[in-house]
Design a protein around this motif. Structure first.
Motif, PDB file in Angstrom:
ATOM      1  N   VAL A 178       0.879  -1.164   0.000  1.00 55.87           N
ATOM      2  CA  VAL A 178       0.000   0.000   0.000  1.00 55.87           C
ATOM      3  C   VAL A 178       0.922   1.221   0.000  1.00 55.87           C
ATOM      4  CG1 VAL A 178      -1.919   1.168   1.117  1.00 55.87           C
ATOM      5  CG2 VAL A 178      -1.649  -1.311   1.419  1.00 55.87           C
ATOM      6  N   SER A 179       0.881   1.982  -1.092  1.00 58.36           N
ATOM      7  CA  SER A 179       1.809   3.104  -1.255  1.00 58.36           C
ATOM      8  C   SER A 179       1.071   4.428  -1.186  1.00 58.36           C
ATOM      9  CB  SER A 179       2.484   3.002  -2.628  1.00 58.36           C
ATOM     10  OG  SER A 179       3.826   2.651  -2.511  1.00 58.36           O
ATOM     11  N   GLY A 180       1.687   5.375  -0.506  1.00 61.14           N
ATOM     12  CA  GLY A 180       1.054   6.679  -0.383  1.00 61.14           C
ATOM     13  C   GLY A 180       1.842   7.763  -1.083  1.00 61.14           C
ATOM     14  N   GLY A 181       1.122   8.798  -1.527  1.00 56.83           N
ATOM     15  CA  GLY A 181       1.767   9.908  -2.226  1.00 56.83           C
ATOM     16  C   GLY A 181       1.489  11.240  -1.567  1.00 56.83           C
ATOM     17  N   ARG A 182       1.910  12.286  -2.256  1.00 60.13           N
ATOM     18  CA  ARG A 182       1.776  13.650  -1.733  1.00 60.13           C
ATOM     19  C   ARG A 182       0.319  13.992  -1.430  1.00 60.13           C
ATOM     20  NH1 ARG A 182       5.766  17.613  -4.242  1.00 60.13           N
ATOM     21  NH2 ARG A 182       5.017  16.712  -6.182  1.00 60.13           N
ATOM     22  N   GLY A 183      -0.596  13.338  -2.143  1.00 60.44           N
ATOM     23  CA  GLY A 183      -2.021  13.597  -1.949  1.00 60.44           C
ATOM     24  C   GLY A 183      -2.497  13.290  -0.539  1.00 60.44           C
ATOM     25  N   GLU A 243      -0.701   1.743   6.835  1.00 54.14           N
ATOM     26  CA  GLU A 243      -0.059   0.664   7.601  1.00 54.14           C
ATOM     27  C   GLU A 243      -1.115  -0.362   8.035  1.00 54.14           C
ATOM     28  OE1 GLU A 243       3.308  -0.909   8.918  1.00 54.14           O
ATOM     29  OE2 GLU A 243       3.524   1.269   8.687  1.00 54.14           O
ATOM     30  N   GLU A 244      -2.239   0.159   8.506  1.00 58.11           N
ATOM     31  CA  GLU A 244      -3.326  -0.703   8.982  1.00 58.11           C
ATOM     32  C   GLU A 244      -3.820  -1.610   7.842  1.00 58.11           C
ATOM     33  OE1 GLU A 244      -7.895  -0.083  10.553  1.00 58.11           O
ATOM     34  OE2 GLU A 244      -6.640   1.672  10.247  1.00 58.11           O
ATOM     35  N   LEU A 245      -4.006  -1.007   6.668  1.00 56.02           N
ATOM     36  CA  LEU A 245      -4.477  -1.781   5.517  1.00 56.02           C
ATOM     37  C   LEU A 245      -3.418  -2.804   5.090  1.00 56.02           C
ATOM     38  CD1 LEU A 245      -6.558  -2.276   3.263  1.00 56.02           C
ATOM     39  CD2 LEU A 245      -5.552  -0.375   1.996  1.00 56.02           C
ATOM     40  N   ALA A 246      -2.172  -2.362   5.053  1.00 60.11           N
ATOM     41  CA  ALA A 246      -1.085  -3.266   4.634  1.00 60.11           C
ATOM     42  C   ALA A 246      -0.989  -4.470   5.571  1.00 60.11           C
ATOM     43  CB  ALA A 246       0.242  -2.508   4.610  1.00 60.11           C
ATOM     44  N   LYS A 247      -1.157  -4.222   6.857  1.00 61.35           N
ATOM     45  CA  LYS A 247      -1.050  -5.298   7.858  1.00 61.35           C
ATOM     46  C   LYS A 247      -2.082  -6.390   7.633  1.00 61.35           C
ATOM     47  CE  LYS A 247       1.368  -3.772  11.935  1.00 61.35           C
ATOM     48  NZ  LYS A 247       1.275  -2.749  12.941  1.00 61.35           N
ATOM     49  N   MET A 248      -3.268  -6.010   7.183  1.00 55.05           N
ATOM     50  CA  MET A 248      -4.343  -6.995   6.944  1.00 55.05           C
ATOM     51  C   MET A 248      -3.920  -8.030   5.909  1.00 55.05           C
ATOM     52  SD  MET A 248      -7.701  -4.697   6.739  1.00 55.05           S
ATOM     53  CE  MET A 248      -8.156  -3.655   8.093  1.00 55.05           C
ATOM     54  N   PHE A 249      -3.042  -7.626   5.003  1.00 59.06           N
ATOM     55  CA  PHE A 249      -2.574  -8.529   3.941  1.00 59.06           C
ATOM     56  C   PHE A 249      -1.195  -9.105   4.261  1.00 59.06           C
ATOM     57  CE2 PHE A 249      -5.168  -5.442   1.419  1.00 59.06           C
ATOM     58  CZ  PHE A 249      -6.051  -6.329   0.818  1.00 59.06           C
ATOM     59  N   ASN A 250      -0.694  -8.793   5.438  1.00 58.46           N
ATOM     60  CA  ASN A 250       0.705  -9.085   5.760  1.00 58.46           C
ATOM     61  C   ASN A 250       1.618  -8.440   4.712  1.00 58.46           C
ATOM     62  OD1 ASN A 250       2.820 -10.132   7.231  1.00 58.46           O
ATOM     63  ND2 ASN A 250       2.876 -12.039   6.057  1.00 58.46           N
ATOM     64  N   GLY A 251       1.257  -7.234   4.353  1.00 57.86           N
ATOM     65  CA  GLY A 251       1.992  -6.524   3.308  1.00 57.86           C
ATOM     66  C   GLY A 251       2.886  -5.432   3.876  1.00 57.86           C
ATOM     67  N   ALA A 252       3.295  -4.515   3.000  1.00 53.04           N
ATOM     68  CA  ALA A 252       4.223  -3.455   3.403  1.00 53.04           C
ATOM     69  C   ALA A 252       3.735  -2.113   2.865  1.00 53.04           C
ATOM     70  CB  ALA A 252       5.617  -3.752   2.856  1.00 53.04           C
ATOM     71  N   VAL A 253       4.251  -1.057   3.479  1.00 54.87           N
ATOM     72  CA  VAL A 253       3.904   0.297   3.036  1.00 54.87           C
ATOM     73  C   VAL A 253       5.030   0.834   2.149  1.00 54.87           C
ATOM     74  CG1 VAL A 253       3.661   2.692   3.864  1.00 54.87           C
ATOM     75  CG2 VAL A 253       2.402   0.861   4.981  1.00 54.87           C
ATOM     76  N   GLY A 254       4.636   1.511   1.075  1.00 59.59           N
ATOM     77  CA  GLY A 254       5.615   2.162   0.198  1.00 59.59           C
ATOM     78  C   GLY A 254       5.230   3.629   0.040  1.00 59.59           C
ATOM     79  N   ALA A 255       6.016   4.355  -0.723  1.00 57.36           N
ATOM     80  CA  ALA A 255       5.735   5.786  -0.889  1.00 57.36           C
ATOM     81  C   ALA A 255       6.317   6.291  -2.200  1.00 57.36           C
ATOM     82  CB  ALA A 255       6.346   6.565   0.275  1.00 57.36           C
ATOM     83  N   SER A 256       5.806   7.458  -2.600  1.00 56.14           N
ATOM     84  CA  SER A 256       6.388   8.119  -3.774  1.00 56.14           C
ATOM     85  C   SER A 256       7.585   8.950  -3.307  1.00 56.14           C
ATOM     86  CB  SER A 256       5.354   9.039  -4.427  1.00 56.14           C
ATOM     87  OG  SER A 256       5.108  10.137  -3.568  1.00 56.14           O
ATOM     88  N   ARG A 257       8.354   9.394  -4.274  1.00 55.48           N
ATOM     89  CA  ARG A 257       9.530  10.198  -3.928  1.00 55.48           C
ATOM     90  C   ARG A 257       9.132  11.536  -3.284  1.00 55.48           C
ATOM     91  NH1 ARG A 257      14.625  11.487  -7.883  1.00 55.48           N
ATOM     92  NH2 ARG A 257      15.184  13.483  -6.992  1.00 55.48           N
ATOM     93  N   ALA A 258       7.986  12.069  -3.714  1.00 48.59           N
ATOM     94  CA  ALA A 258       7.533  13.351  -3.140  1.00 48.59           C
ATOM     95  C   ALA A 258       7.386  13.219  -1.627  1.00 48.59           C
ATOM     96  CB  ALA A 258       6.210  13.753  -3.789  1.00 48.59           C
ATOM     97  N   VAL A 259       6.879  12.074  -1.202  1.00 55.24           N
ATOM     98  CA  VAL A 259       6.684  11.809   0.234  1.00 55.24           C
ATOM     99  C   VAL A 259       8.032  11.731   0.955  1.00 55.24           C
ATOM    100  CG1 VAL A 259       5.982   9.947   1.815  1.00 55.24           C
ATOM    101  CG2 VAL A 259       4.445  10.700  -0.017  1.00 55.24           C
ATOM    102  N   CYS A 260       8.968  11.028   0.342  1.00 53.22           N
ATOM    103  CA  CYS A 260      10.273  10.837   0.991  1.00 53.22           C
ATOM    104  C   CYS A 260      11.075  12.139   0.971  1.00 53.22           C
ATOM    105  CB  CYS A 260      11.034   9.703   0.317  1.00 53.22           C
ATOM    106  SG  CYS A 260      10.111   8.162   0.353  1.00 53.22           S
TER     107      CYS A 260
END
Ligand SMILES: Cc1cc2nc3c(=O)[nH]c(=O)nc-3n(C[C@H](O)[C@H](O)[C@H](O)COP(=O)(O)OP(=O)(O)OC[C@H]3O[C@@H](n4cnc5c(N)ncnc54)[C@H](O)[C@@H]3O)c2cc1C
Length: 330
Positions: free
Chosen positions: A213-218, A229-246
């Motif tokens: 589950v990746s998040g952006g500037r929006g 994070e909550e959504l990613a955890k349900m799938f045993n997944g991970a959080v990602g992001a765009s470069r704008a966020v980082c």
């Protein structure tokens, strides 16, 4: 018979996941050009590791356990790989775009006076001419370009991580194991590894997650990432992001997906408030399904997504998460 040589990295006593990816790329080239596939294994080599390399596609495995190869210092690997190249005269050498592979390939290419192609996403061999063509992003990821090598071998190809999927392990395969005595002089080692600092991370690694589950500037700031994070955890997944966020400092750069971040290929890639710039997509376009939540129906992400919701994430995400929870618990 000439061969396609792969630098199969070992990390913490196990075969690095890129080894399988490189072997898959090499098998493709080998089939097109009627060549063998060989792997170079350096460092702490066990029977299990050589067996795995053969099962994943190597016909020949060159092993060298010289003490200077114990740590992943590029100098020793360049020297060892050069000796294999001199003995085996491969048509092409494939290294992964890892901290080690992205240095070893180009350095050895320069030393041998041959060509190198970086960040390759595909490789093709032309049967009649025997020429190899690679595809790689150019102009900051806005276009893909094909480059064909000249005849001077070996042709060095640095392959992007996750650009190829490892072949299914075939334990019935038989390979030739060649143990080599390496001669690595002290003056060939210019760099000394003093310390390795491991990045502490909880849960599944971004590169290995089957759901991201990746998040952006929006998203407007760092706080909403707890909902991702909550959504990613349900799938045993991970959080990602765009470069704008980082770049904004909302998350560390280790979360960044894209041309200058990590390359991922999960089964499901959910984007929230990400525009879908080509440089972001360069890191996630091989995901099996992309789901986008964005309030702008014209956003580029909708051209890439298999499913999309046009709307404000603050309204869409809570009901999306609740529905996922309901479905997963039913
Ligand atoms: C050489 C180079 C390398 C780069 N490498 C990378 C890279 O590795 N990774 C990367 O990501 N980028 C990279 N970039 C940057 C890239 O070009 C984009 O600028 C960046 O991806 C934009 O991030 P974003 O989508 O989060 O932000 P924006 O482009 O600002 O998009 C934000 C999106 O959020 C939507 N939005 C706003 N509010 C809401 C809301 N309330 N609800 C729902 N949606 C909303 C908007 O409609 C918009 O589409 C690179 C650029 C260059 C030049």
């Amino acid at each position: 018979m000439s061969e396609i040589l792969v630098l199969a990295e070992i990390e913490n006593g196990t075969l690095h996941s890129t080894a399988g990816e490189l072997l898959a790329a090499a098998r493709k080239l080998a089939a097109e050009l009627n060549l063998d596939v060989s792997a170079a294994l350096f460092g702490e080599i066990t029977e299990d590791i050589t067996g795995e390399v053969v099962a994943l596609g190597a016909d020949n495995v060159y092993t060298a356990s010289h003490p200077k190869l114990a740590s992943n210092v590029a100098d020793a690997h360049v020297a060892a790989l050069e000796q294999i190249c001199q003995q085996a005269s491969p048509t092409a050498v494939l290294t992964a775009k890892t901290p080690l592979g992205r240095v070893v390939g180009p350095r050895l290419a320069y030393r041998m006076g041959v060509g190198v192609a970086q960040d390759c996403m595909n490789v093709t061999g032309e049967k009649i001419s025997g020429k190899i063509t690679v595809t790689r992003p150019v102009y900051g990821g806005n276009a893909m370009a094909a480059f064909t090598f000249t005849d001077k071998n070996p042709q060095f190809i640095v392959v992007r991580v996750k650009a190829f999927e490892a072949l299914e392990r075939d334990d019935s395969r038989v390979g030739r194991i060649v143990e080599l005595d390496m001669d690595i002089a002290d003056d060939q080692i210019k760099v000394k590894l003093i310390e390795t600092v491991k990045e502490e991370s909880e849960g599944v690694k971004l590169e290995d997650a089957s759901v991201i589950v990746s998040g952006g500037r929006g998203l407007g700031g760092p706080e909403p990432f707890s909902q991702l994070e909550e959504l990613a955890k349900m799938f045993n997944g991970a959080v990602g992001a765009s470069r704008a966020v980082c770049d904004a400092g909302w998350l560390d750069h280790s979360y960044q997906v894209g041309l200058t971040g990590k390359t991922v290929s999960p089964d499901l890639y959910i984007t929230v408030g990400i525009s879908g710039a080509s440089q972001h997509m360069a890191g996630c376009s091989s995901s099996k399904s992309i789901v986008a939540i964005n309030k702008d129906s014209e956003a580029n992400i909708f051209k890439e997504a298999s499913f999309g919701v046009v709307g404000d994430w603050e309204k869409v995400l809570p009901s999306f998460t609740a529905t996922v929870q309901e479905l997963l618990s039913s």
